[in-house]
Design a protein around this motif. Sequence first.
Motif, mmCIF file in Angstrom:
data_model
loop_
_atom_site.group_PDB
_atom_site.id
_atom_site.type_symbol
_atom_site.label_atom_id
_atom_site.label_comp_id
_atom_site.label_asym_id
_atom_site.label_seq_id
_atom_site.Cartn_x
_atom_site.Cartn_y
_atom_site.Cartn_z
ATOM 1 N N ALA A 54 34.938 46.006 17.090
ATOM 2 C CA ALA A 54 34.897 46.980 18.269
ATOM 3 C C ALA A 54 36.439 47.428 17.951
ATOM 4 O O ALA A 54 37.388 47.138 17.720
ATOM 5 N N ILE A 72 38.090 42.568 17.665
ATOM 6 C CA ILE A 72 38.418 43.795 18.544
ATOM 7 C C ILE A 72 39.261 43.847 17.671
ATOM 8 O O ILE A 72 40.540 43.285 17.980
ATOM 9 N N ALA A 127 31.641 41.370 20.268
ATOM 10 C CA ALA A 127 32.385 41.411 18.952
ATOM 11 C C ALA A 127 32.445 40.693 18.641
ATOM 12 O O ALA A 127 33.049 39.687 18.514
ATOM 13 N N ASN A 175 30.273 42.033 12.915
ATOM 14 C CA ASN A 175 30.285 43.464 14.200
ATOM 15 C C ASN A 175 31.661 43.823 14.186
ATOM 16 O O ASN A 175 32.595 42.884 15.624
#
Length: 250
Positions: free
Chosen positions: A79, A32, A29, A77
């Motif tokens: 998380a 986070i 990721a 991306n």
Amino acid sequence: MAGKLFIVPTPVGNLEDMSFRAVSVLRDADLILAEDTRTSSVLFRHYDIHGQLMSHHKFNEHQTVGMIREQILSGKNVALVSDAGTPGISDPGFLLSRSCSEAGIEVQTLPGPTACIPAVVSSGLPCDRFCFEGFLPQKKGRRSLLDRLADEERTMIFYESPGRLVRTLEQFGTVFGADRQICVSREISKVHEQHSRGSIAEVLGHFRKEEPRGEIVIVVSGKPAAVRGEHKNKYRDEEGERGEVQSEES
């Protein structure tokens, strides 16, 4: 190209409950989001996860959700983890998931740990149909909610703190009846995991003598169907004699 939002469950007790995929997603990721970065750092050190961390909790999620959504739209991306279990289940996560879904962002929720499922399966109560109520309101609306649940025929699942457990069981006895069957599960997936089963009166008596500790899940049997033709639970046996509360430790 937009990135993705990954909702990642983390262990509620034993660190070995972490899945291989969850570790892989967190390692890859770009960002986070953690309910408490200090709590998550313990898990991340155990699994050699070194991604960029950012706090995301109930006190700031309304202010940060837009910024996080824009970062995902820009290609990152992201998380999301909570302190334990699956984000969104009595933990932050719903607002971000909804915002991303509305923006056309792909949201992937990994399967994994949550306290309510082991509790209901271990309870010995019917688990083919159940409803999850989470934490009850502490004050306003608490009694009216319980009154509405008095006729619920499905097994019910509640979260509770140890300091309020006895008071909650007393209220359950008043509303549901002292002979309603329940299971109080504590410290799921930890060394001192315990399941106390019996009637509300029996389990209440147990915890009046033994101070409750740890994370607690209460599983309450539904009201028995009394009208012919209503849904009949295939696991529900005729009620027999009730013994003393049964406590099982792992």
